[in-house]
Write an enzyme that holds these catalytic residues in place. Sequence first.
Site: not given
Length: 495
Positions: A112-114, A147
Amino acid sequence: MKYYSTRDTALRMESAEAVKMGLSRDGGLLTPVAIPQIDEAFITGLVQENYQVRAAKVMGLYLTDYSYDELLGFANNAYGTDKYDTTAVAPMRKVDDNTHCLELWHGPTSAFKDMALQMLPQLLSAALKKTGETKTACILVATSGDTGKAAMEGFANVPQTKIMVFYPQDGVSAVQEKQMVTQEGDNVGVCAVVGNFDDAQSGVKRIFSDETIREELAGKGYFLSSANSINWGRILPQVVYYISAYCDLLKTGDIAMGDKVNFCVPTGNFGDILAAYYAKRMGLPVGKLICASNKNDVLTEFLNTGVYNRNRPFHTTSSPSMDILISSNLERLLFDLSGEDDALIRTYMTALATEGKYTVSDGILASLKDQYWGGYCDEDGTFTTIADYYKNRGYLIDTHTAVAVNVMEQYRKATNDETITVFVSTASPYKFGDNVLSALGETPETDSMALIDQMYALTGVAVPARLAALRGKERRFDLSVEKAEMDNVVHNFLQ
């Protein structure tokens, strides 16, 4: 829109300066002075739009010194089909009539950090130009696994930037480490830190707040910035996908305008669930924010008692991105709930630094309980949930997502709340293949690529293309240091 520090409301700056700075020099987190409000007309206007337009319009409410055309261009670059394996970008998967999953792992690093870190480099590059900055930004990142790779992927070879990532030695999955240590780019560096994520994070914060280090780096032509969720440029793109999820539920007819939706978020550093809170504060019809923790249950205790106490054993779990005892973004929430009382926030954060704990006021605790529900899931619960969802629903989920599912069900049993709930899936199961395979009764391979092959052979679930491409990549980085030596690593990196 102006921004100020959670520890000094007299400090004011434009959004480009806030994105460039990352962390306030007083140690506080930069936060908008007001929360823009959205209404039904605004939401309705987004329902038929694609994700890129939704992102540009939502972010434009906060980034008033960026133009809409700029932001739309950034969104098209960040979320295009060359980066994401679905045009939906953040697709919703319906599990049953009351349950949906927001999948946030379809980007280049399968996490999800993308969603934020494909956007942040573009925001920062523009900010350097808008502020007339001539120095090179040195991006320092502490990562619990995802991250770091996402930040390097976003910043690799971006002009006027260098990025150094610190990760906890033996504290990330085999695939996460493989992704980081093989990262390409002339401006990237990676270093393992002996200890856990909190050690890496506190080391990065110490470097940021050290005036001597900042002056020395300035003399070399560098300034420090952050790609962690302490940077507002990380939080804002995350606000978008909660509003987008609501729009998708409207589009499919699963809800009507004005219906409330609960969100259940696997939580470590508190940035992801904080973004959901900001969406709610903006006027999105959100019911309960369900904060799901793993065995490191500091947030669960805090939401139930108002006592934040990091003086507890640190557990290395199968959901390593949540193995955190100091949740930095909680400071932004407390600042908002306190009525922007910077003196109170300084008191809390000083107590956390010196005593390892603080207790919030009765008023803040009441607000917390009204907005949030906290629960945690142990290792047995995580593995049982993975097996249950795969065998009974045909849905393969990773360990972090399993924590969210488990806590969501705890919440439902405790409250009998039948509100439609969206749980957030933060990573592809292939990133944590060893634990997912163990949950399914298999003996996992030890090599990262062998794990991927083993899971595909068992499940037939498609392997994300970027993870498959790790095969044969050579390791570029082998450095490992104690926390106290992190500043030397930064100096050597910038020689």
